[in-house]
Each structure stands twice: as C-alpha cells, then as structure tokens.
Design a protein around this motif. Structure first.
Motif, PDB file in Angstrom:
ATOM      1  N   MET A   1       0.860  -1.233  -0.010  1.00  0.00           N
ATOM      2  CA  MET A   1       0.052   0.195  -0.111  1.00  0.00           C
ATOM      3  C   MET A   1       1.117   1.051  -0.158  1.00  0.00           C
ATOM      4  SD  MET A   1      -3.331   0.710   1.832  1.00  0.00           S
ATOM      5  CE  MET A   1      -4.274   0.702   0.198  1.00  0.00           C
ATOM      6  N   PRO A   2       0.665   2.204  -0.957  1.00  0.00           N
ATOM      7  CA  PRO A   2       1.432   3.475  -1.104  1.00  0.00           C
ATOM      8  C   PRO A   2       1.459   4.277   0.510  1.00  0.00           C
ATOM      9  CG  PRO A   2      -0.001   3.221  -2.800  1.00  0.00           C
ATOM     10  CD  PRO A   2      -0.359   2.308  -1.740  1.00  0.00           C
ATOM     11  N   ALA A   3       2.524   4.789   0.650  1.00  0.00           N
ATOM     12  CA  ALA A   3       2.534   5.684   1.879  1.00  0.00           C
ATOM     13  C   ALA A   3       3.315   7.049   1.551  1.00  0.00           C
ATOM     14  CB  ALA A   3       3.259   4.898   2.829  1.00  0.00           C
ATOM     15  N   PHE A   4       3.580   7.766   2.485  1.00  0.00           N
ATOM     16  CA  PHE A   4       4.231   9.056   2.484  1.00  0.00           C
ATOM     17  C   PHE A   4       5.548   8.878   3.329  1.00  0.00           C
ATOM     18  CE2 PHE A   4       5.083  13.562   3.544  1.00  0.00           C
ATOM     19  CZ  PHE A   4       5.161  13.985   2.119  1.00  0.00           C
ATOM     20  N   GLN A   5       5.588   8.008   4.308  1.00  0.00           N
ATOM     21  CA  GLN A   5       6.805   8.177   5.081  1.00  0.00           C
ATOM     22  C   GLN A   5       6.905   6.591   5.516  1.00  0.00           C
ATOM     23  OE1 GLN A   5       8.995  10.509   5.665  1.00  0.00           O
ATOM     24  NE2 GLN A   5       8.260  12.185   5.384  1.00  0.00           N
ATOM     25  N   PRO A   6       8.119   6.137   5.758  1.00  0.00           N
ATOM     26  CA  PRO A   6       8.387   4.972   6.396  1.00  0.00           C
ATOM     27  C   PRO A   6       7.881   4.761   7.751  1.00  0.00           C
ATOM     28  CG  PRO A   6      10.343   5.944   6.430  1.00  0.00           C
ATOM     29  CD  PRO A   6       9.390   6.802   5.852  1.00  0.00           C
ATOM     30  N   THR A   7       7.300   3.535   8.258  1.00  0.00           N
ATOM     31  CA  THR A   7       6.922   3.257   9.601  1.00  0.00           C
ATOM     32  C   THR A   7       8.035   3.256  10.543  1.00  0.00           C
ATOM     33  OG1 THR A   7       6.886   0.938   9.507  1.00  0.00           O
ATOM     34  CG2 THR A   7       4.769   1.786   8.788  1.00  0.00           C
ATOM     35  N   ALA A   8       7.948   3.431  11.630  1.00  0.00           N
ATOM     36  CA  ALA A   8       9.279   3.410  12.604  1.00  0.00           C
ATOM     37  C   ALA A   8       9.824   2.028  12.507  1.00  0.00           C
ATOM     38  CB  ALA A   8       8.791   3.741  13.921  1.00  0.00           C
ATOM     39  N   ASP A   9       9.154   1.076  12.488  1.00  0.00           N
ATOM     40  CA  ASP A   9       9.427  -0.595  12.132  1.00  0.00           C
ATOM     41  C   ASP A   9      10.474  -0.619  10.653  1.00  0.00           C
ATOM     42  OD1 ASP A   9       8.667  -1.389  14.612  1.00  0.00           O
ATOM     43  OD2 ASP A   9       6.730  -2.247  13.912  1.00  0.00           O
ATOM     44  N   PHE A  11      11.958   1.666   9.185  1.00  0.00           N
ATOM     45  CA  PHE A  11      13.038   2.688   9.197  1.00  0.00           C
ATOM     46  C   PHE A  11      13.940   1.816  10.300  1.00  0.00           C
ATOM     47  CE2 PHE A  11      16.132   5.680  10.984  1.00  0.00           C
ATOM     48  CZ  PHE A  11      16.469   6.210   9.911  1.00  0.00           C
ATOM     49  N   ARG A  12      13.653   1.165  11.438  1.00  0.00           N
ATOM     50  CA  ARG A  12      14.540   0.490  12.055  1.00  0.00           C
ATOM     51  C   ARG A  12      15.229  -0.810  11.281  1.00  0.00           C
ATOM     52  NH1 ARG A  12      11.076   2.174  16.246  1.00  0.00           N
ATOM     53  NH2 ARG A  12       9.974   0.351  16.172  1.00  0.00           N
ATOM     54  N   ALA A  13      14.038  -1.242  10.726  1.00  0.00           N
ATOM     55  CA  ALA A  13      14.826  -2.634   9.849  1.00  0.00           C
ATOM     56  C   ALA A  13      15.780  -2.165   9.000  1.00  0.00           C
ATOM     57  CB  ALA A  13      13.580  -3.441   9.386  1.00  0.00           C
ATOM     58  N   PHE A  14      15.533  -1.027   8.242  1.00  0.00           N
ATOM     59  CA  PHE A  14      16.499  -0.359   7.169  1.00  0.00           C
ATOM     60  C   PHE A  14      17.798  -0.114   7.726  1.00  0.00           C
ATOM     61  CE2 PHE A  14      18.438   2.922   5.163  1.00  0.00           C
ATOM     62  CZ  PHE A  14      18.773   2.323   3.783  1.00  0.00           C
ATOM     63  N   ARG A  15      17.674   0.721   8.965  1.00  0.00           N
ATOM     64  CA  ARG A  15      18.935   1.219   9.619  1.00  0.00           C
ATOM     65  C   ARG A  15      19.746   0.118  10.412  1.00  0.00           C
ATOM     66  NH1 ARG A  15      17.426   3.638  15.027  1.00  0.00           N
ATOM     67  NH2 ARG A  15      17.284   1.277  15.335  1.00  0.00           N
ATOM     68  N   ASP A  16      19.253  -1.126  10.901  1.00  0.00           N
ATOM     69  CA  ASP A  16      19.917  -2.006  11.658  1.00  0.00           C
ATOM     70  C   ASP A  16      20.355  -3.216  10.867  1.00  0.00           C
ATOM     71  OD1 ASP A  16      19.358  -0.411  13.708  1.00  0.00           O
ATOM     72  OD2 ASP A  16      17.583  -1.584  14.366  1.00  0.00           O
ATOM     73  N   ALA A 101      24.919   6.048   4.376  1.00  0.00           N
ATOM     74  CA  ALA A 101      25.166   7.353   3.832  1.00  0.00           C
ATOM     75  C   ALA A 101      23.750   7.785   3.188  1.00  0.00           C
ATOM     76  CB  ALA A 101      26.039   7.024   2.388  1.00  0.00           C
ATOM     77  N   PHE A 102      22.852   7.035   3.009  1.00  0.00           N
ATOM     78  CA  PHE A 102      21.443   7.365   2.665  1.00  0.00           C
ATOM     79  C   PHE A 102      20.833   8.178   4.029  1.00  0.00           C
ATOM     80  CE2 PHE A 102      16.811   6.358   3.432  1.00  0.00           C
ATOM     81  CZ  PHE A 102      16.528   7.360   2.443  1.00  0.00           C
ATOM     82  N   ILE A 103      21.189   7.553   5.395  1.00  0.00           N
ATOM     83  CA  ILE A 103      20.537   8.210   6.292  1.00  0.00           C
ATOM     84  C   ILE A 103      21.379   9.421   6.668  1.00  0.00           C
ATOM     85  CG2 ILE A 103      20.580   8.032   8.939  1.00  0.00           C
ATOM     86  CD1 ILE A 103      20.225   4.619   8.303  1.00  0.00           C
ATOM     87  N   ALA A 104      22.786   9.405   6.213  1.00  0.00           N
ATOM     88  CA  ALA A 104      23.405  10.781   6.417  1.00  0.00           C
ATOM     89  C   ALA A 104      22.819  11.877   5.629  1.00  0.00           C
ATOM     90  CB  ALA A 104      24.935  10.615   6.180  1.00  0.00           C
ATOM     91  N   THR A 105      22.144  11.576   4.355  1.00  0.00           N
ATOM     92  CA  THR A 105      21.240  12.587   3.395  1.00  0.00           C
ATOM     93  C   THR A 105      20.274  13.049   4.348  1.00  0.00           C
ATOM     94  OG1 THR A 105      22.429  11.170   1.447  1.00  0.00           O
ATOM     95  CG2 THR A 105      20.581  12.634   1.189  1.00  0.00           C
ATOM     96  N   LEU A 106      19.473  12.042   4.857  1.00  0.00           N
ATOM     97  CA  LEU A 106      18.390  12.421   5.716  1.00  0.00           C
ATOM     98  C   LEU A 106      18.592  13.305   6.851  1.00  0.00           C
ATOM     99  CD1 LEU A 106      16.354   9.134   5.692  1.00  0.00           C
ATOM    100  CD2 LEU A 106      16.152  10.951   4.275  1.00  0.00           C
ATOM    101  N   ASN A 107      19.969  13.301   7.295  1.00  0.00           N
ATOM    102  CA  ASN A 107      20.403  14.116   8.343  1.00  0.00           C
ATOM    103  C   ASN A 107      21.128  15.366   8.008  1.00  0.00           C
ATOM    104  OD1 ASN A 107      19.181  12.465  10.583  1.00  0.00           O
ATOM    105  ND2 ASN A 107      20.825  11.138  10.238  1.00  0.00           N
ATOM    106  N   HIS A 108      21.100  15.544   6.732  1.00  0.00           N
ATOM    107  CA  HIS A 108      21.816  16.734   6.105  1.00  0.00           C
ATOM    108  C   HIS A 108      21.326  18.006   6.660  1.00  0.00           C
ATOM    109  CE1 HIS A 108      23.045  19.674   3.099  1.00  0.00           C
ATOM    110  NE2 HIS A 108      23.896  18.816   2.814  1.00  0.00           N
ATOM    111  N   LYS A 109      21.924  19.026   7.046  1.00  0.00           N
ATOM    112  CA  LYS A 109      21.675  20.201   7.422  1.00  0.00           C
ATOM    113  C   LYS A 109      20.695  20.674   6.686  1.00  0.00           C
ATOM    114  CE  LYS A 109      25.434  22.845   5.263  1.00  0.00           C
ATOM    115  NZ  LYS A 109      24.611  23.503   4.197  1.00  0.00           N
ATOM    116  N   ASP A 110      20.665  20.758   5.396  1.00  0.00           N
ATOM    117  CA  ASP A 110      19.394  21.450   4.530  1.00  0.00           C
ATOM    118  C   ASP A 110      18.162  20.449   4.347  1.00  0.00           C
ATOM    119  OD1 ASP A 110      20.875  23.570   4.481  1.00  0.00           O
ATOM    120  OD2 ASP A 110      22.083  22.932   2.541  1.00  0.00           O
TER     121      ASP A 110
END
Length: 140
Positions: A1-9, A11-16, A101-110
């Motif tokens: 199902m299309p969404a706008f943001q990842p769920t917390a789960d 994001f955690r699965a991607f990050r970890d 590197a992707f997560i760093a882009t999400l944390n970019h100052k801009d």
C-alpha cells in the motif's frame, strides 16, 4: 500500500540491516495535481504542479546525496505500462554506497528545508530498497 513516510519499524529494519554494501532505492511516485505548500513556506500560494515541486526536492536531495557518495540515477515521468499496470506518475532511482550514507542524507543540514518541496508535491510513494548486483553496466 502506498505511503508517505516509512513506519518506525520499517526505518529501524533498514537502519539495523547488517548489509554494509551499496543500496539502490526504487521510488514509485504519485504527485499532487497542484503543489500544496504549508502556510509558513516561502512558496505558499504559488501555483505549480506537484511534479514541479517534487523536482525542486529531487534537485536539492541529489546535491546532498552526492556529498556522501550517493547519486540520483534516474528521475523519469511514467510514459506507459508495458507489463502490468499501476497508477504511478514517475520513477526515481537513487544509489548509495551504504545505507548509512542514505541516512546521512536524511540528516543533512538542509534536509528540513528541501523536504518542504517533497511534502508539497508528493501525494504518496512506494520505496523499494535493493542490494544491487549490477550497477552502471557493471557487476557489483
């Protein structure tokens, strides 16, 4: 199902995920007919398409991604479905050397500033994370 943001789960699965190699992200995008900037945004009231607003986001995101070795490989409008069907307006493919590197882009100052264009233009999306075995015509 299309969404706008990842769920917390999600994001955690991607990050970890322990995979420390490259990732490519295939984004299936659906735009608003008209961009909807928030009241505090400098573009509030501007009459442009959702696709044009998202293009602004994509351009800024590509610059931030390049700072960490990432790249936008493709942003293209949907022409037609050759196999199957759907209701997506565009496809975006980004490549990153690592998921960090992707997560760093999400944390970019801009990022907060650039993301207003994403929020104004994007109705929903599916984002598929892949582990490339081929990239730019070469085996990874």
């Amino acid at each position: 199902m299309p969404a706008f943001q990842p769920t917390a789960d999600q994001f955690r699965a991607f990050r970890d995920d322990p995979h420390d190699g490259p990732v490519a992200q295939v984004n299936l995008l659906k735009f608003r007919a008209k961009a909807e900037y928030a009241e505090g945004d400098p573009e509030h009231g501007e009459v442009i398409s959702g696709e044009a607003a998202y293009q602004r986001y994509s351009e800024a995101f590509s610059v931030a991604a390049a700072e960490v070795g990432g790249s936008t490989m493709l942003l293209g409008s949907t022409e037609r479905y050759f196999i199957g069907g759907g209701d997506w307006d565009a496809v975006l493919v980004n490549h990153f050397p690592t998921r960090q590197a992707f997560i760093a882009t999400l944390n970019h100052k801009d990022y907060k500033s650039m993301s207003r264009h994403r929020e104004a233009g994007l109705l929903c999306q599916d984002l598929i994370v892949t582990r490339p075995s081929w990239a730019n015509g070469k085996k990874v």
